[in-house]
Each structure stands twice: as C-alpha cells, then as structure tokens.
Design a protein around this motif. Structure first.
Motif, PDB file in Angstrom:
ATOM      1  N   ILE A   5      16.082  53.222  -3.176  1.00  0.00           N
ATOM      2  CA  ILE A   5      17.537  53.103  -3.234  1.00  0.00           C
ATOM      3  C   ILE A   5      17.911  52.351  -4.503  1.00  0.00           C
ATOM      4  O   ILE A   5      17.692  51.149  -4.626  1.00  0.00           O
ATOM      5  N   SER A   6      18.428  53.112  -5.456  1.00  0.00           N
ATOM      6  CA  SER A   6      18.795  52.543  -6.747  1.00  0.00           C
ATOM      7  C   SER A   6      19.644  53.563  -7.493  1.00  0.00           C
ATOM      8  O   SER A   6      20.384  54.327  -6.875  1.00  0.00           O
ATOM      9  N   TRP A  72      14.470  48.910  -1.185  1.00  0.00           N
ATOM     10  CA  TRP A  72      15.863  48.498  -1.358  1.00  0.00           C
ATOM     11  C   TRP A  72      15.966  47.815  -2.710  1.00  0.00           C
ATOM     12  O   TRP A  72      16.022  46.606  -2.837  1.00  0.00           O
ATOM     13  N   PRO A  75      20.868  48.718  -4.722  1.00  0.00           N
ATOM     14  CA  PRO A  75      21.915  49.515  -4.076  1.00  0.00           C
ATOM     15  C   PRO A  75      23.228  49.430  -4.851  1.00  0.00           C
ATOM     16  O   PRO A  75      23.618  48.353  -5.314  1.00  0.00           O
ATOM     17  N   TRP A 105      20.680  51.968   8.613  1.00  0.00           N
ATOM     18  CA  TRP A 105      19.545  51.110   8.214  1.00  0.00           C
ATOM     19  C   TRP A 105      18.962  50.391   9.425  1.00  0.00           C
ATOM     20  O   TRP A 105      17.746  50.298   9.566  1.00  0.00           O
ATOM     21  N   TRP A 112      10.283  48.435   4.996  1.00  0.00           N
ATOM     22  CA  TRP A 112      11.272  48.112   3.967  1.00  0.00           C
ATOM     23  C   TRP A 112      10.694  47.134   2.941  1.00  0.00           C
ATOM     24  O   TRP A 112      10.013  46.191   3.292  1.00  0.00           O
ATOM     25  N   ASP A 115      13.828  44.528   3.718  1.00  0.00           N
ATOM     26  CA  ASP A 115      14.860  44.794   4.702  1.00  0.00           C
ATOM     27  C   ASP A 115      16.206  44.328   4.135  1.00  0.00           C
ATOM     28  O   ASP A 115      16.332  43.193   3.679  1.00  0.00           O
ATOM     29  N   PRO A 116      17.224  45.207   4.108  1.00  0.00           N
ATOM     30  CA  PRO A 116      18.470  44.858   3.408  1.00  0.00           C
ATOM     31  C   PRO A 116      19.171  43.622   3.939  1.00  0.00           C
ATOM     32  O   PRO A 116      19.818  42.894   3.168  1.00  0.00           O
ATOM     33  N   ASP A 119      17.129  40.695   2.794  1.00  0.00           N
ATOM     34  CA  ASP A 119      17.311  40.646   1.352  1.00  0.00           C
ATOM     35  C   ASP A 119      18.630  39.954   1.009  1.00  0.00           C
ATOM     36  O   ASP A 119      18.689  39.100   0.112  1.00  0.00           O
TER      37      ASP A 119
END
Length: 315
Positions: A5-6, A72, A75, A105, A112, A115-116, A119
């Motif tokens: 995810i970028s 992650w 994002p 998510w 992950w 993990d968002p 994070d």
C-alpha cells in the motif's frame, strides 16, 4: 498474493516489488488515493459463502481472501469525486470511504508490516518516548508544551536544548534546532501549538537502526563531521554512513521495544553519547532505508521482501 500500500512515486515500494518479482512472489501496488474516485470496493456477506473482499482498480482486481501479506508502506489520502462540490458532502463521502476501508483492514486474516492501527499509535512521539522509558531505554529529558513559561523554565534548566516539531509538511517543515536567543525571543508563539523541547544529546555519531522482524541493521551516520551537527537530515549527503555493531543489551531492548509497539518494521534513530550511552530519539514505523542500504550494503530490501513472502504462522 502480497499487497504493497503506497504510490508509484515511492521508490521503496517499487524496489521491494521488484525484489518480490525476482523471488517469484505475486505482488501488487495498491494506491489508496484512487479510492473511491478510480477504484471500486465490494464487501459481501452471503450464507453459506465466505465473505467477499474485492478491490477493483488500475485494471486489476485484488481478492483479499488470497492475500497473505500487506506492507502498510505509505498510504495516501482518499480522493473524492469532483462531482461533489460542497464541503459537507465531500467530508461525508471521505468519512464513509474511511469507515469501509478501515473495516476491511480489521476483517483481514493476513500478515501486516505494520498493522495500520498499531502503526498509527507508534507514530505518536509522546507515546514512543513513554514506551522507551518504561523499558529502561535512555531518552533525553523532554518537555512537550504550548505553555511559553514552561518552555522558558525548561530551557533555563538545560543550558543546551533543542526544539522540534511533531510532523512536517511541504509548507511547514522544521529541522531540529538548538534553542538560541532568537528562539527564546519568540517563545510567546509556543501558545499556538505544542512544541517538543529536549536536552541536547552530545554525540559521537547518530544511529539509524532499521528493524525488520528479527533482523536488526544498525548504521552509524557521522553527523558530527558535517556542517549541521544538530540534525543529521540537514547534511545527510555529505555524512559518512557505515554499518556498526551495537551492544547485545541494546539489541535486546530494541526487540522488546518493537514487540511492545506491535511493529514488524521500524526505523529507529538514536545517538551514541561520548560516555557510551545509546540514547533513543524516535522511531519511524515507515522510515526510509534505501539510502542506508546504498551506503552500507546491508540487505534490507531482501529482508523486507522475505518477511512479506514468508509470513509467520498465524497464532
């Protein structure tokens, strides 16, 4: 399938994707800025069929039931449809997008990095310092305040102090600065927003310590040999960077720190004092590492790709 995810402009994402391709691992880039304007999300629940998590965008479809790992990395903010013109509708649409995707998510059973939600917590500098203190990792004496009087008192106690911001944008970027008479003269402005003040840490050199799973890659940045000794970022192009070893007790502390934060990846900044003390400054859960690998040849791209390709068994 592995998802990064970028954005296409992120060289870290594209480099790791290239390494995953070399390893024969199916992987794709997911740019959240395409949602909901240019991509479609479908989440379905029908008995007795399994839940449906499909993302359609950029000419490809991601079936999240087949995704084993997600990085992650960087994002991007969601983009609303230009057909929405009033502020309330735009905010409502973006909030709805955030709610749906955040729920996605939470629903996924995959590995992950990171993990968002963990994070996001780990990005908070106050929390970073609190956890370091709890684990006995040395941190500089610190004051976070929007009270000008408290700021003056702190800098009077610490003859040599620095000030820095929590975040940076293209329009508001501030390097770490020594507190001088010029800053003290402007202390009334502290009331507008909290500022981080810290005792200045004298250094033999700065350290960028990149942690990827169980692997730790310490590198010395010889900032004290550059034009700007306060913040190694300011003259990083002329700084000598080399791999170093750090004492086993410090390695153990950093592993405990990562575990406490629930992170798989982190770029940790420390300073080695002349007395041999390793002082924690901060951690960036999405910090850059390519510039370190280029100088030290430490195999961080491969380590990241391997971690994504070989996730640990679910607990």
């Amino acid at each position: 399938m592995i998802v990064v995810i970028s954005t296409k402009s992120d060289s870290h994402a594209t480099t790791v994707l290239q390494e995953l391709d070399r390893l024969g691992e199916p992987a794709t880039l997911l740019d959240l800025s395409e949602f909901p304007l240019h991509s479609r999300l479908s989440i379905g629940y029908s008995n007795p069929e399994p839940a449906l998590f499909h993302w359609n965008g950029a000419g490809s479809t991601i079936d999240f039931s087949q995704v084993k790992s997600i990085w992650w990395r960087r994002p991007q903010p969601y983009q609303h449809d230009p057909a929405l013109t009033d502020t309330a509708s735009i905010q409502f649409a973006l909030n709805e997008a955030s709610e749906a995707v955040s729920g996605l998510w939470h629903s996924l059973d995959c590995f992950w990095i990171n993990d968002p939600h963990r994070d996001a917590a780990a990005h908070r500098k106050v929390y970073q310092l609190q956890i370091a203190r709890q684990l006995g990792i040395p941190v500089p004496e610190t004051l976070v305040t929007n009270d000008p009087d408290r700021a003056r008192q702190f800098c009077a106690i610490h003859e040599k102090a620095i000030c820095k911001a929590f975040s940076a944008t293209q329009t508001h970027w501030r390097e770490t600065r020594l507190v001088t008479d010029q800053e003290i003269a402007n202390f009334d402005a502290v009331r507008f927003a909290p500022v981080i003040f810290q005792r200045y840490v004298e250094a033999v050199y700065d350290l960028r310590i990149t942690v990827i799973g169980n692997q730790i890659f310490p590198a010395a940045i010889h900032s004290q040999q550059t034009e700007y000794k306060i913040d190694c970022r300011m003259d990083i192009g002329s700084a000598k960077i080399e791999p170093v070893t750090i004492p086993p007790p410090v390695m153990t502390q950093l592993r405990s720190y990562m575990k406490k934060l629930g992170l798989v990846y982190g770029a940790i900044d420390m300073r080695l004092q002349p007395d041999g003390t390793y002082v924690f400054l901060e951690i960036n859960p999405a910090g850059q590492f390519l510039f370190i690998e280029a100088e030290t040849k430490q195999p961080m791209v491969r380590a990241l790709a391997d971690a994504l390709a070989n996730p640990p068994p679910a607990s």
